[in-house]
Scaffold this active site. Structure first.
Site, PDB file in Angstrom:
ATOM      1  N   TYR A   1      -0.639 -17.929  -1.141  1.00 61.36           N
ATOM      2  CA  TYR A   1      -1.812 -17.043  -1.279  1.00 61.36           C
ATOM      3  C   TYR A   1      -3.104 -17.864  -1.322  1.00 61.36           C
ATOM      4  CZ  TYR A   1      -4.678 -13.270  -3.383  1.00 61.36           C
ATOM      5  OH  TYR A   1      -5.638 -12.329  -3.654  1.00 61.36           O
TER       6      TYR A   1
ATOM      7  N   GLY B   1       0.830  -1.210   0.000  1.00 62.00           N
ATOM      8  CA  GLY B   1       0.000   0.000   0.000  1.00 62.00           C
ATOM      9  C   GLY B   1       0.860   1.254   0.000  1.00 62.00           C
TER      10      GLY B   1
ATOM     11  N   LYS C   1     -15.124 -10.802  17.376  1.00 65.36           N
ATOM     12  CA  LYS C   1     -15.834 -11.560  18.426  1.00 65.36           C
ATOM     13  C   LYS C   1     -15.904 -10.733  19.703  1.00 65.36           C
ATOM     14  CE  LYS C   1     -15.359 -15.779  21.083  1.00 65.36           C
ATOM     15  NZ  LYS C   1     -14.211 -16.218  21.857  1.00 65.36           N
TER      16      LYS C   1
ATOM     17  N   ASN D   1      -6.673 -12.818  13.998  1.00 67.15           N
ATOM     18  CA  ASN D   1      -6.670 -11.583  14.807  1.00 67.15           C
ATOM     19  C   ASN D   1      -7.918 -10.734  14.561  1.00 67.15           C
ATOM     20  OD1 ASN D   1      -4.267 -12.046  16.185  1.00 67.15           O
ATOM     21  ND2 ASN D   1      -3.036 -11.279  14.488  1.00 67.15           N
TER      22      ASN D   1
HETATM   23  P1  NAD Z   1      -2.942  -4.378  -2.604  1.00 63.70           P
HETATM   24  O1  NAD Z   1      -1.660  -5.136  -2.557  1.00 63.70           O
HETATM   25  O2  NAD Z   1      -2.990  -3.125  -3.395  1.00 63.70           O
HETATM   26  O3  NAD Z   1      -3.458  -4.050  -1.144  1.00 63.70           O
HETATM   27  C1  NAD Z   1      -3.214  -4.874  -0.036  1.00 63.70           C
HETATM   28  C2  NAD Z   1      -2.957  -3.970   1.163  1.00 63.70           C
HETATM   29  O4  NAD Z   1      -2.733  -4.779   2.318  1.00 63.70           O
HETATM   30  C3  NAD Z   1      -1.716  -3.103   0.984  1.00 63.70           C
HETATM   31  O5  NAD Z   1      -2.020  -1.784   1.354  1.00 63.70           O
HETATM   32  C4  NAD Z   1      -0.694  -3.734   1.909  1.00 63.70           C
HETATM   33  O6  NAD Z   1       0.275  -2.817   2.373  1.00 63.70           O
HETATM   34  C5  NAD Z   1      -1.591  -4.259   3.020  1.00 63.70           C
HETATM   35  N1  NAD Z   1      -1.002  -5.353   3.801  1.00 63.70           N
HETATM   36  C6  NAD Z   1      -0.357  -6.453   3.328  1.00 63.70           C
HETATM   37  N2  NAD Z   1       0.038  -7.213   4.356  1.00 63.70           N
HETATM   38  C7  NAD Z   1      -0.364  -6.582   5.501  1.00 63.70           C
HETATM   39  C8  NAD Z   1      -0.239  -6.888   6.876  1.00 63.70           C
HETATM   40  N3  NAD Z   1       0.377  -8.004   7.293  1.00 63.70           N
HETATM   41  N4  NAD Z   1      -0.768  -6.012   7.764  1.00 63.70           N
HETATM   42  C9  NAD Z   1      -1.380  -4.873   7.368  1.00 63.70           C
HETATM   43  N5  NAD Z   1      -1.529  -4.543   6.072  1.00 63.70           N
HETATM   44  C10 NAD Z   1      -1.024  -5.395   5.144  1.00 63.70           C
HETATM   45  O7  NAD Z   1      -4.051  -5.422  -3.136  1.00 63.70           O
HETATM   46  P2  NAD Z   1      -5.568  -5.161  -3.538  1.00 63.70           P
HETATM   47  O8  NAD Z   1      -5.706  -5.446  -4.970  1.00 63.70           O
HETATM   48  O9  NAD Z   1      -6.043  -3.867  -2.998  1.00 63.70           O
HETATM   49  O10 NAD Z   1      -6.264  -6.359  -2.743  1.00 63.70           O
HETATM   50  C11 NAD Z   1      -6.965  -6.142  -1.529  1.00 63.70           C
HETATM   51  C12 NAD Z   1      -7.568  -7.450  -1.065  1.00 63.70           C
HETATM   52  O11 NAD Z   1      -8.443  -7.982  -2.061  1.00 63.70           O
HETATM   53  C13 NAD Z   1      -6.513  -8.525  -0.771  1.00 63.70           C
HETATM   54  O12 NAD Z   1      -6.899  -9.255   0.365  1.00 63.70           O
HETATM   55  C14 NAD Z   1      -6.586  -9.424  -1.993  1.00 63.70           C
HETATM   56  O13 NAD Z   1      -6.240 -10.742  -1.701  1.00 63.70           O
HETATM   57  C15 NAD Z   1      -8.056  -9.301  -2.395  1.00 63.70           C
HETATM   58  N6  NAD Z   1      -8.239  -9.545  -3.824  1.00 63.70           N
HETATM   59  C16 NAD Z   1      -7.918  -8.594  -4.746  1.00 63.70           C
HETATM   60  C17 NAD Z   1      -8.082  -8.875  -6.097  1.00 63.70           C
HETATM   61  C18 NAD Z   1      -7.763  -7.862  -7.165  1.00 63.70           C
HETATM   62  O14 NAD Z   1      -7.912  -8.160  -8.362  1.00 63.70           O
HETATM   63  N7  NAD Z   1      -7.371  -6.649  -6.842  1.00 63.70           N
HETATM   64  C19 NAD Z   1      -8.551 -10.128  -6.512  1.00 63.70           C
HETATM   65  C20 NAD Z   1      -8.832 -11.065  -5.532  1.00 63.70           C
HETATM   66  C21 NAD Z   1      -8.707 -10.770  -4.194  1.00 63.70           C
END
Ligand code: NAD
Ligand code: UDP
Length: 313
Positions: A145, A38, A105, A99
């Site tokens: 993942y 992010g 909960k 967490n």
């Molecule tokens: P992204 O990588 O842009 O965003 C993920 C965010 O999570 C980032 O800001 C990152 O810094 C933060 N993060 C990662 N590990 C962390 C941790 N341990 N603690 C706190 N923050 C943490 O990805 P996105 O595309 O915005 O995806 C968001 C969610 O949607 C994810 O869970 C992803 O698996 C899911 N998702 C997205 C897509 C897509 O096409 N964009 C598809 C399927 C699922």
């Protein structure tokens, strides 16, 4: 008093769009992020809003806050980023879920999980329906993942059965739009950045693999509708645009829209790369009255405008 909403991964691509939408709805938003993928710039325009708060925190550690709803999005989504530190990816999905469920909960909050089409792995059923159990390689490079997200779904449903938690599980399919990181590594951002820089577009494999691309505004609309749905509807529910394209068609469309002189560079296909992926969204249509409205060409134009500004700056 306005509803207090926690968004984990709130500085990421989807998270920052979600924070903005929730603020527009009048909610108080607590954005939690460890900034692994992010960026501050994604939420820079929200920092002045009195109802917005930013907390640097890693969800693999417990979090003690008081909110009414939780959107659990924290997890890198791009294969290059989630494979960069695979153990941390599994920890983020599994410990992060534990967490956030523990928090939900304790405080009685409703909790949404950003699951993924990757729970279907390299699917043998097309399009994918929610009752399909998937075809995941449990020891492959994508497993950190895929299996992490599958385990998180298990935890959500066990917390619901054991503790009566109010859960919502969305299986998100490929989503694109402004605020994606230029070096995110996913196909839409890679191709647009390459086309704008007049560099060759990197197609992995022969480009016949298919994906269905959902514009971010439609996806956020799906999130909001799912969170607001009746308590008896918990999912998992597919959210994605059902219109399928080959990766080659996507490349050609982006070259046309950017009027780029880029040509195409065919490269090896990554291991375990799914051949086809297409959501069946009948459940979302029926239960959420949700149907993505943005055509690929229109969404790509907006995304190209965004990248044109950020990489030109
Ligand atoms: P992204 O990588 O842009 O965003 C993920 C965010 O999570 C980032 O800001 C990152 O810094 C933060 N993060 C990662 N590990 C962390 C941790 N341990 N603690 C706190 N923050 C943490 O990805 P996105 O595309 O915005 O995806 C968001 C969610 O949607 C994810 O869970 C992803 O698996 C899911 N998702 C997205 C897509 C897509 O096409 N964009 C598809 C399927 C699922
Ligand atoms: N892909 C590609 N070139 C790139 C990036 C990705 O051909 O520069 C392919 C990738 O191999 C996959 C598809 O595009 O078949 C979608 O990849 P992405 O990483 O966006 O998401 P996935 O759906 O695989 O999680």
């Amino acid at each position: 008093m306005s509803l207090r909403v926690l968004v984990t991964g709130g500085a990421g691509f989807l998270g920052s769009h979600l924070c903005e939408r929730l603020l527009k709805q009048g909610k108080e938003v607590l954005c939690v992020d460890n900034f692994f993928t992010g960026r501050r710039s994604n939420i820079a325009n929200l920092l002045d809003n009195k109802r917005f708060e930013l907390l640097r925190h890693d969800v693999t550690f417990p979090l003690y806050v008081e909110v009414d709803q939780i959107f659990n999005l924290a997890c890198p989504a791009s294969p290059i980023h989630y494979q960069n530190d695979p153990v941390q990816t599994t920890k983020t999905s599994v410990l992060g879920a534990i967490n956030m469920l523990g928090l939900a909960k304790r405080i009685g909050a409703k909790i949404f999980q950003a699951s993924t089409s990757e729970v279907y792995g390299d699917p043998t059923l097309h399009p994918q329906t929610e009752n399909y159990w998937g075809n995941v390689n449990p020891i492959g490079v994508r497993a950190c993942y895929d299996e992490g997200k599958r385990c998180a779904e298990t935890l959500f449903f066990d917390y619901q059965r054991a503790h009566g938690l109010d859960i919502k599980v969305a299986r998100i399919f490929n989503t694109y739009g402004p605020l994606m990181c230029p070096n995110d590594g996913r196909v839409v951002s890679n191709f647009i950045v390459q086309a704008l820089r007049e560099e060759p577009l990197t197609i992995y494999g022969d480009g016949t693999q298919t994906r269905a691309f959902c514009y971010v505004d439609d996806m956020i609309d799906g999130f909001v509708r799912l969170m607001a749905s009746n308590k008896d509807f918990v999912g998992p529910v597919n959210l994605g645009n059902p219109v399928q394209f080959t990766v080659l068609e996507l490349a050609e469309e982006i070259v046309t829209l950017t009027r780029s002189k880029s040509n195409i560079n065919f490269m090896p296909l990554p291991i375990d790369d799914p051949k086809h992926r297409q959501p069946d969204i009948e459940l979302a249509k029926h239960r959420l009255s949700w149907d993505p409205q943005t055509k690929l060409r229109d969404g790509l134009k907006k995304t190209i405008d965004y990248f044109d500004k950020v990489i030109g700056a």
